[in-house]
Design a protein around this motif. Sequence first.
Motif, mmCIF file in Angstrom:
data_model
loop_
_atom_site.group_PDB
_atom_site.id
_atom_site.type_symbol
_atom_site.label_atom_id
_atom_site.label_comp_id
_atom_site.label_asym_id
_atom_site.label_seq_id
_atom_site.Cartn_x
_atom_site.Cartn_y
_atom_site.Cartn_z
ATOM 1 N N SER A 1 -0.924 3.643 -7.586
ATOM 2 C CA SER A 1 -1.580 2.453 -7.041
ATOM 3 C C SER A 1 -2.095 1.512 -8.123
ATOM 4 O O SER A 1 -2.471 0.376 -7.817
ATOM 5 N N GLY B 1 0.295 -2.662 -7.142
ATOM 6 C CA GLY B 1 -0.491 -1.736 -6.346
ATOM 7 C C GLY B 1 0.220 -0.585 -5.688
ATOM 8 O O GLY B 1 -0.363 0.063 -4.816
ATOM 9 N N SER B 2 1.463 -0.282 -6.094
ATOM 10 C CA SER B 2 2.135 0.846 -5.447
ATOM 11 C C SER B 2 3.240 1.414 -6.328
ATOM 12 O O SER B 2 3.670 0.806 -7.321
ATOM 13 N N SER C 1 5.995 -2.464 0.905
ATOM 14 C CA SER C 1 5.534 -2.359 -0.483
ATOM 15 C C SER C 1 6.602 -2.746 -1.489
ATOM 16 O O SER C 1 6.304 -3.364 -2.516
ATOM 17 N N SER D 1 6.338 -5.857 -4.393
ATOM 18 C CA SER D 1 6.667 -5.749 -5.817
ATOM 19 C C SER D 1 7.838 -6.649 -6.194
ATOM 20 O O SER D 1 7.849 -7.267 -7.265
ATOM 21 N N LYS E 1 0.185 -6.426 3.885
ATOM 22 C CA LYS E 1 1.387 -6.498 3.038
ATOM 23 C C LYS E 1 2.066 -7.857 3.163
ATOM 24 O O LYS E 1 2.538 -8.415 2.169
ATOM 25 N N CYS F 1 0.607 7.071 -3.642
ATOM 26 C CA CYS F 1 1.627 6.016 -3.629
ATOM 27 C C CYS F 1 1.058 4.613 -3.651
ATOM 28 O O CYS F 1 1.588 3.724 -4.313
ATOM 29 N N ASP F 2 -0.018 4.382 -2.885
ATOM 30 C CA ASP F 2 -0.641 3.063 -2.868
ATOM 31 C C ASP F 2 -2.056 3.169 -2.310
ATOM 32 O O ASP F 2 -2.467 4.227 -1.827
ATOM 33 N N ARG G 1 -4.358 -1.878 2.166
ATOM 34 C CA ARG G 1 -3.249 -2.515 2.878
ATOM 35 C C ARG G 1 -3.169 -2.074 4.340
ATOM 36 O O ARG G 1 -2.341 -2.585 5.097
#
Length: 364
Positions: free
Chosen positions: A54, A59-60, A92, A96, A120, A322-323, A327
Amino acid sequence: MPQQTHEHRAWIDEAVRRVEADAQRSADTHLHHFPLPGSPGLTGGVDLYLKDESVHPTGSLKHRLARSLFLYALCNGWLHAGSTVVEASSGSTAVSEAYFARLIGLPFVAVMTATTSPEKIELIEWYGGRCHFVDEPGQVYEAARALAAEVDGHYIDQFTFAERATDWRGNNNIAESIFEQMSHEPHPIPAWIVVSAGTGGTSATIGRYLRYKRLPSRLLVADPEGSAFYQGWLDDSVAPTAPGSRIEGIGRPRVEPSFVGGVVDDMVQVPDAASIATMRWVSERLGRRVGPSTGTNVWAALGVISDMHRRAEPGSVVTLLCDGGERYLSSYYDDTWLAGRGIDLAPYLVALGRFESTGFLTLV
């Protein structure tokens, strides 16, 4: 293939430089020792670690994938100045990819279901991306392909290229990072590495790395309820289809081309309520919110740890954070949202409480 112009090569050179410079500005992600609750000595010498993805700029965990996909597309000559980048994504990855598209000056469109979390969607748009919505998860592929053709753009296609865009032999991939960070821990070679699958790129990278380096660690993939990966792995088939996952970012309605079942040592299917209950349980113990796929990972990791306890087997288990949970405030952290979908966390919260007092994860 027409001859490539000097200007096109120069544009690719500059785009690659920007992506690589961004990577150099970002430190590696943290590896947290997660204290297993209970009385002294209860854990029987088993340590759990969370690789905190994260903390990437977007952030992921998907930040790694997006960087690799953009470099892969650039170095294959698939992107040029003015290309519109199009992706099929549950959220996600699109966040990115919107970041990297902006970094190299290209427009970006994410094709996703209308159920994607508002948080998101806001992030994708904040990075300059545009969202194109479809009704069903299985519609994203053709919609993305058609949209890319319509705008003379490039469909970056994470679900095909995730397993090959990252160098699984090393070169600062997530597997190499885990083993470097574990090198001074009491059990430096994990008994298990536990991940979930969205594209399958992370599990392919880690599983191949374990075999290439001849490491005894085993790879467990945790698949959410409603996903096709688990049945496809059991049957050694790409044919199974499923409704799709309610856990954003992982699980798919079909077995994706980038899922490499041959590098997976074991799989487990995790109920949605277990993922979400564990997400909240982990968040309470870390003092910060995590996302639901982290809950999926940790529930599966606790199952592995329970088995190690039964065998009185010391060692370490590594899984992924993972994140962040920010979110998902309007969904998985909202009790009204859960009730509207018939998701009952109570049995799994009881099981997690039992794990705290006994060291074993059981449902009764």
